[in-house]
Design an enzyme around this catalytic site. Sequence first.
Site, PDB file in Angstrom:
ATOM      1  N   ARG A 288     -29.962 -18.807  44.731  1.00 10.12           N
ATOM      2  CA  ARG A 288     -28.959 -18.536  43.910  1.00 10.12           C
ATOM      3  C   ARG A 288     -29.200 -17.390  42.802  1.00 10.12           C
ATOM      4  O   ARG A 288     -28.665 -16.454  42.882  1.00 10.12           O
ATOM      5  CB  ARG A 288     -28.309 -19.590  43.197  1.00 10.12           C
ATOM      6  CG  ARG A 288     -27.453 -20.536  43.752  1.00 10.12           C
ATOM      7  CD  ARG A 288     -27.704 -22.010  43.334  1.00 10.12           C
ATOM      8  NE  ARG A 288     -28.870 -22.557  43.561  1.00 10.12           N
ATOM      9  CZ  ARG A 288     -29.046 -22.984  44.931  1.00 10.12           C
ATOM     10  NH1 ARG A 288     -28.196 -23.087  45.591  1.00 10.12           N
ATOM     11  NH2 ARG A 288     -30.511 -23.399  45.137  1.00 10.12           N
ATOM     12  N   THR A 289     -30.409 -17.562  42.146  1.00  7.26           N
ATOM     13  CA  THR A 289     -30.813 -16.669  41.056  1.00  7.26           C
ATOM     14  C   THR A 289     -30.913 -15.196  41.456  1.00  7.26           C
ATOM     15  O   THR A 289     -30.225 -14.194  41.212  1.00  7.26           O
ATOM     16  CB  THR A 289     -31.862 -17.046  40.264  1.00  7.26           C
ATOM     17  OG1 THR A 289     -31.564 -18.426  39.796  1.00  7.26           O
ATOM     18  CG2 THR A 289     -32.111 -16.189  38.976  1.00  7.26           C
TER      19      THR A 289
ATOM     20  N   LYS B  58     -53.722  -8.349  43.946  1.00  3.38           N
ATOM     21  CA  LYS B  58     -54.770  -7.818  43.617  1.00  3.38           C
ATOM     22  C   LYS B  58     -55.330  -8.049  42.322  1.00  3.38           C
ATOM     23  O   LYS B  58     -56.200  -7.407  41.602  1.00  3.38           O
ATOM     24  CB  LYS B  58     -54.695  -6.366  43.859  1.00  3.38           C
ATOM     25  CG  LYS B  58     -54.152  -5.807  45.123  1.00  3.38           C
ATOM     26  CD  LYS B  58     -53.984  -4.511  45.342  1.00  3.38           C
ATOM     27  CE  LYS B  58     -53.309  -4.133  46.551  1.00  3.38           C
ATOM     28  NZ  LYS B  58     -52.856  -2.467  46.571  1.00  3.38           N
TER      29      LYS B  58
ATOM     30  N   ARG C  86     -39.052 -14.200  38.062  1.00  4.39           N
ATOM     31  CA  ARG C  86     -39.056 -15.691  38.045  1.00  4.39           C
ATOM     32  C   ARG C  86     -40.627 -15.793  38.408  1.00  4.39           C
ATOM     33  O   ARG C  86     -41.022 -15.110  39.270  1.00  4.39           O
ATOM     34  CB  ARG C  86     -38.304 -15.998  38.885  1.00  4.39           C
ATOM     35  CG  ARG C  86     -38.696 -17.511  39.411  1.00  4.39           C
ATOM     36  CD  ARG C  86     -37.767 -18.494  40.295  1.00  4.39           C
ATOM     37  NE  ARG C  86     -36.495 -18.527  39.338  1.00  4.39           N
ATOM     38  CZ  ARG C  86     -35.511 -19.362  40.075  1.00  4.39           C
ATOM     39  NH1 ARG C  86     -35.510 -19.887  41.145  1.00  4.39           N
ATOM     40  NH2 ARG C  86     -34.318 -19.605  39.435  1.00  4.39           N
TER      41      ARG C  86
ATOM     42  N   HIS D  86     -34.541 -20.765  31.336  1.00  7.40           N
ATOM     43  CA  HIS D  86     -33.922 -20.126  32.438  1.00  7.40           C
ATOM     44  C   HIS D  86     -32.298 -19.895  31.787  1.00  7.40           C
ATOM     45  O   HIS D  86     -31.392 -20.262  32.127  1.00  7.40           O
ATOM     46  CB  HIS D  86     -33.771 -21.114  33.394  1.00  7.40           C
ATOM     47  CG  HIS D  86     -33.057 -20.654  34.721  1.00  7.40           C
ATOM     48  ND1 HIS D  86     -32.539 -19.195  34.892  1.00  7.40           N
ATOM     49  CD2 HIS D  86     -33.112 -21.045  36.156  1.00  7.40           C
ATOM     50  CE1 HIS D  86     -32.287 -19.199  36.150  1.00  7.40           C
ATOM     51  NE2 HIS D  86     -32.395 -20.014  36.795  1.00  7.40           N
TER      52      HIS D  86
HETATM   53  C1  NCD Z   1     -33.224 -24.228  38.983  1.00  9.25           C
HETATM   54  C2  NCD Z   1     -34.145 -23.428  38.657  1.00  9.25           C
HETATM   55  O1  NCD Z   1     -34.681 -22.653  39.564  1.00  9.25           O
HETATM   56  O2  NCD Z   1     -34.656 -23.732  37.481  1.00  9.25           O
HETATM   57  N1  NCD Z   1     -32.409 -23.496  40.113  1.00  9.25           N
HETATM   58  C3  NCD Z   1     -31.666 -22.384  40.085  1.00  9.25           C
HETATM   59  O3  NCD Z   1     -31.769 -21.416  39.432  1.00  9.25           O
HETATM   60  N2  NCD Z   1     -30.323 -22.687  40.061  1.00  9.25           N
HETATM   61  C4  NCD Z   1     -32.958 -25.803  39.285  1.00  9.25           C
HETATM   62  C5  NCD Z   1     -33.984 -26.258  40.228  1.00  9.25           C
HETATM   63  O4  NCD Z   1     -34.785 -25.415  40.799  1.00  9.25           O
HETATM   64  O5  NCD Z   1     -34.087 -27.517  40.138  1.00  9.25           O
END
Ligand code: NCD
Length: 310
Positions: free
Chosen positions: A58-59, A88, A109, A137
């Site tokens: 999703r993100t 590396k 991320r 997040h």
């Molecule tokens: C979440 C995350 O990555 O923290 N997912 C997301 O970005 N929608 C929640 C999760 O992974 O449980």
Amino acid sequence: MTSLVGKDILASDQLTVDELELILATAKQFDIISQAGGTLDLMRNMILATLFYEPSTRTRLSFESAILRLGGQVLSVAEAKSSSSAAKGETLYDTGKMIEGYAHAAVIRHPVVGSAQELADGASIPVINGGDGAGQHPSQALLDLYTIQKEKGRLNDLTVTLVGDLRYGRTVHSLAPLLRHFGTQFNFVSPSELAMPVAITDKMRAQGSAINETDDLAPVVPQTDVLYVTRIQKERFADPAQYEALKGAYIVNNALLQQAKPDLTIMHPLPRVDEIAKEVDAFEGAAYFRQAANGVLVRMALLALITGKI
Ligand code: NCD
């Protein structure tokens, strides 16, 4: 020029109420424009870099969809851990120095808390934290806030129950401090091993938040307006046996919802494992897939604002 221009978005509590309201109002404008079939060209000739050192559906897709829908383009390093120079030994600080020559904004991320900050320290372009380990997040929290406002018609005067892995779940670490601004009554429901970090609860209580912490979900369901369910974060457990013992701690199903308010809103950042039974999807207030769709609008707003294009 708004105060968000050029800013890194690393943690939710860096945002002021004015900034939150600006982001939500901008996302709403974009919602209206896209529902009317309109298109936006605000970020033409601009490039977003997405660096994902941890799995994401999703993100990453919603940030990429957001920049494309604003007329911009995307440069993406998926599986950054194995396929980028991180393999590396390049530091994130150096990656930040380099990426500013390639893109106008970046989303990262990474499994380590503080990693987005390290990239941002190196980069002069705005950096968005798309999830740093069990840390923060913030863009998820913004889309959660937008979803609550859209589903409930308001942000104030709500009882919000956060349930599941409040220790390792970064989405709740970002969401709770945002809701605090709107006088939310909180229930934090988790096994004691997975309670919300004390640093967060202490700070929120000192700022005046009412927080009820419990390990029992059923008794708090009847008074809940928004039930925010989270996955037990398997990948953060050092001891797999502890995960096995705690998984399945809470299951939201139709039987549990018998006691709920008829207009209860159920949210989940997704992916779900088994914490919400599939039968719940038919419930009118099951908002988790609408919530995921809202991610694009909110991320469009964030990108346009931090690059000064709106
Ligand atoms: C979440 C995350 O990555 O923290 N997912 C997301 O970005 N929608 C929640 C999760 O992974 O449980």
